[in-house]
Structures are given as C-alpha cells and as structure tokens.
Design a protein around this motif. Structure first.
Motif, short mmCIF file in Angstrom:
data_model
loop_
_atom_site.label_atom_id
_atom_site.label_comp_id
_atom_site.label_asym_id
_atom_site.label_seq_id
_atom_site.Cartn_x
_atom_site.Cartn_y
_atom_site.Cartn_z
N VAL A 57 0.84 -1.20 0.00
CA VAL A 57 0.00 0.00 0.00
C VAL A 57 0.88 1.25 0.00
O VAL A 57 0.62 2.21 -0.74
N LEU A 248 -3.42 -2.67 -4.12
CA LEU A 248 -4.45 -3.23 -3.25
C LEU A 248 -4.52 -4.75 -3.38
O LEU A 248 -4.69 -5.46 -2.38
N ALA A 251 -1.49 -6.31 -1.62
CA ALA A 251 -1.61 -6.15 -0.17
C ALA A 251 -2.62 -7.14 0.40
O ALA A 251 -2.37 -7.81 1.41
#
Length: 506
Positions: A57, A248, A251
């Motif tokens: 992130v 995203l 992560a």
C-alpha cells in the motif's frame, strides 16, 4: 528498407490500443500470480516481517504520487521510448540517452531473468506431473520461441493474449484469498498482517527492496503511447488503474497468506514451501485439479510478463533507431502487423545468448539467472522513475498550460524525493535480494550495472552532440503533433543545442 514487403519505416500502427489494453500490459508485466507465489513468499521467508502487506500500500502511494506528474506530461509527449523521451524533454537530450540506457539495461535484465524462472518451474512441473525430465533451458527455449513469434505480431493480438492469461491468474489468486479467509489459522482471522506497526520493525528495509520489484512494469503504459486511441488520456488513466489495482491486490493477497498460516508461522511456512504454500492450500481446499490449473497459470503468468517486457524493450529500440541514436535498422516495423520487428528480433537474440550462457556455465536458473538479473532490474527501474519525476519539473518550468501547481511542481518534486529514498533503501538492503551464499562482489556489482548504463548513455549522448548533431537534435522528439490538444503542445524544448548545424538549417 521500406521497399521490403515485410519491413517498413513508417512507424507504429496508431489507434489499436485503448485503456483496457494498456492496463493488461502494465499489470501483466507485474504478473500477480508470480508476485504471490514467488515475491510475497520470498519476502516473508527472507525478512520474517509480518507487516509485509502494508508495504504494498505504501509503495503504491509513492508510485501514485510519481504518476501525477508522469500522467500530466503524457499529454504532451507521445514516444515509444517513453521515459527516454520524458527525460530528454525535461533534463536535456544527453540525459534522455542516459535514461534510455538505464531502461534497456533494466527491462532486458528482468525479461531475460524471467526465462530462468520459467525454465525452473516448468522443469519441476513437467517432471512431477508427466515424468518428462528435461533441462530447464529446454523449456526456456520453448518459451523464447513463443515470445519471439508473438513479439512480431499485431500489438492488439498481444493484448488479447495477455488479457486472457491475466484474467485467469487473477481468478486463481482470488480463489486462494477466499480459501485463506475461509480457513484461517486457529479459526480466527488475524489482522496483524495489516497493522502498520508490524511493518516498521527489523527487516522493513528489505521488505521495501523486495516489494518494489513487484511493481516493475506498472510504468510501461507510456511505451505504447504512439499506438493508443487517445494518448491525451489513455496513458494517465491506465497508469492510475494499474498502480491502484496492483497495490491493493498484492496487499490483500499478502495479508491472506498470513491469515492462512497464522502471522507467527508465515515466515517459516514460506521458507519451507515457497510457492508450494499457495498451491498446497489450493490442492487441500479446492482440489488437485484446481491446484494443477493454478500451476499451469503460474507458468503462463511468467510467460505473460516475458511478453510484456519483450514488447517494451522492442519499442525502446524502435524509438532509438528511428531517431538514429542507435543504428537506423532498429526503427523498422512490420508492414503486416505494425510491430517494431527489428527491435523484437534483437531483443530475442540478446535474450537467448544470455540465458544459454548461464546454462552452459551451469548456473542455477532461479538463484542465479532470475535473482541476479531481477535485482539489478529493480534498481534500474527505480533510478529511471526518479530521473523521470525530476524531468517533469524541468519540462513544466516556464511552460504554460492547464496543469495545477500540484501536477507540475509539488507532486513531481515529492515523487523525486520519495523514489530517491526508495532507491537508497534498495541499495543499502540489496543483500536481501540475493541468496546468502552469493559471491560478495556481486552484491555491489549487480546494482551498479544500471548506474554504469546511465554513465555510458550520458557519454554517448554528449558524443552525438558533436559527431551526429542532426540525430542529437531529434532526441526525444514527440512522434506526432496531431496526437495532442491544439494550443497545449509547444515545440519540444531544446535545452541544449549542437555546436553546429547543417548549412541552411538552424
């Protein structure tokens, strides 16, 4: 050359790519399944850092800041040389040649290194499933033929192939994520993997050094700017989508792995099983058929990345050949497909020579070929982005336009500082990218390769100013004025001029 029925020098085919195509190319270069199976497991195993998911992130945020100025400049500079042209227009023509040398060194390194990874996993898979035990380089040669053929075909066909492969591997990663949250260690979902405090502990520098490699390729949208339908918007839009999606997605998937194994066990499980921790979970909870499909898609994920980087290198060579920075024959395109066929062939030849040299020398395809070259490539890409971010500041200085102060100055300066910090962290922690028993001299030689390429490129750029001034004057030119909005595209800046010009020209 234009008289040849196969070759042309009229340029790349316009209008064949849209935003979706560019997203496929940029995300495919990052190879989501390869990042999860190889990159994330390696990071946990090497660093033991439970907060690895948070790093994706933060790195995505740094790259998003970089993308602000990059996207603003993409409205004015459409050139298959991408960062080469950006740097030339912002930091001077010789600087542009230096940037092109870094790009060629970095993208060739990661592309060639991927042949080692592909050969390694294909050898293991074919031996275990079909009892076909061949040397890794045989499988690498097979992939080399496929990539070479696709590299000279229509670019939109390439994008279609990548779209299919990318879609399937993302489905597999999502299946793994669902399994992880459906079967958490201890019966409870742990949030330790997404706690920022767990990232900034011992080994966080190595986490960033390894993590930035997962984003390599996100910046490649500008390479295709001459072939998109709307260069004023497409490159910027695709870049933002790619960095948001990959940041995203990686992560969430890294967190999923810590949930499945338990944060206290994720390093040990990753060190013992590597990619097997992913495929073992798929086999256990989704069935052996799904695990086998995932293994095949792991292979195609690497193949997709190979094709994406191959296309990028071919277009850099095309741009440099067209502008006579490198031999002119590299500027040839195919009459049939519009692909930069000369650059494609040169990249293919270079790749097979290097990976076969590793094979002949008996070097390990994973620990040596892949790890050495991908580590060097990661340093080169971050260096290239740092120079590009600085070039945005130079490009917009004294130039009128609709861009805000944030776009033309604040974000590019901030991006330069942030990327420079990441670069320093990578260099300090470069050992983390290599096996513990790697020769000591390689720990400084490998990261120096892209820096040496920059110095050689800079020297050649200044040499061109004296020995080939007409070529020097064209460095970093915008490919086609009509691609840009009327009134917004001044003539390409000329921060440096040759000592003399041909008679009758200024």
């Amino acid at each position: 050359m234009s008289a040849d029925p196969f070759f042309a020098d009229s340029g790349l085919r316009r209008g064949r790519l849209g935003t979706a195509h560019l997203v496929f190319f940029t995300v495919a270069a990052s190879a989501p399944l390869t990042v999860l199976g190889g990159g994330v497991t390696t990071t946990y195993a090497v660093t033991g850092n439970v907060g690895t998911a948070v790093s994706f992130v933060l790195l995505a945020a740094v790259l998003a800041v970089f993308a602000v100025g990059y996207a603003a400049m993409s409205r004015y500079v459409a050139n298959a040389g991408a960062f080469y042209a950006y740097i030339a227009n912002g930091l001077g023509r010789a600087g542009g040649v230096a940037g092109s040398a870094v790009a060629l060194a970095a993208y060739n390194a990661i592309q060639i290194g991927l042949y080692g990874l592909l050969g390694y996993i294909l050898k293991d898979f074919m031996a275990s499933k079909f009892d076909i035990d061949l040397a890794w380089w045989v499988w690498a040669l097979l992939a080399w033929v496929i990539v070479g053929l696709l590299g000279v075909l229509r670019i939109d066909l390439n994008a279609t192939v990548l779209a299919v492969l990318l879609g399937l591997e993302c489905v597999v990663v999502l299946i793994f994520d669902v399994i992880s949250f459906g079967h958490p260690a201890g019966g409870t979902v742990s949030f330790d993997g997404i706690m920022p405090g767990n990232l900034f502990t011992a080994g966080f520098g190595a986490v960033f050094a390894l993590g930035i490699a997962a984003f390599t390729g996100f910046e490649s949208g500008a390479i295709y700017s001459e072939e998109v339908k709307d260069p004023r918007r497409t490159v910027a839009r695709a870049t933002y989508i790619a960095v948001a999606f990959t940041g995203l997605f990686y992560a969430f998937s890294a967190w999923s792995l810590s949930v499945l194994t338990g944060p206290e066990n994720v390093a040990k499980a990753s060190a013992e099983a590597g990619p097997g921790v992913i495929f073992g979970a798929l086999a256990q909870y989704a069935g052996s058929a799904v695990a086998d499909i995932a293994n095949v898609l792991f292979v195609t994920s690497v193949l997709a990345a190979l094709l994406s980087f191959h296309n990028g290198v071919a277009r850099y060579l095309f741009a440099l050949g067209r502008e006579n920075v490198l031999p002119r024959f590299l500027g040839a395109t195919s009459n049939r497909s519009g692909a930069p066929v000369a650059g494609s062939i040169v990249q293919s030849v270079l790749a097979v020579v290097v990976f076969m040299a590793f094979a002949v020398a008996g070097r390990d395809p994973l620990l040596d070929l892949f790890t050495w070259l991908s580590g060097s490539a990661a340093v080169g890409v971050v260096l290239l982005m740092t120079l590009t971010s600085a070039a945005v500041v130079g490009f917009f200085r004294g130039r009128s336009g609709p861009e805000s102060l944030w776009q033309r100055l604040i974000a590019p300066v901030l991006g330069t500082l942030l990327l420079g910090t990441v670069l320093v962290v990578m260099l300090v922690n470069f050992d983390a990218l290599l096996a513990p028993d790697t020769a000591a001299y390689l720990k400084w030689l490998l990261p120096v390769i892209p820096v040496a390429a920059a110095v050689i490129g800079l020297v050649w750029g200044f040499a061109l100013k004296s020995i080939r001034p007409e070529a020097y004057a064209r460095i970093g030119r915008v490919a086609e004025e009509g691609l840009h909005e009327p009134g917004l595209h001044p003539a390409p800046p000329e921060p440096e001029r040759p000592h003399w010009t041909p008679a009758g020209h200024r």
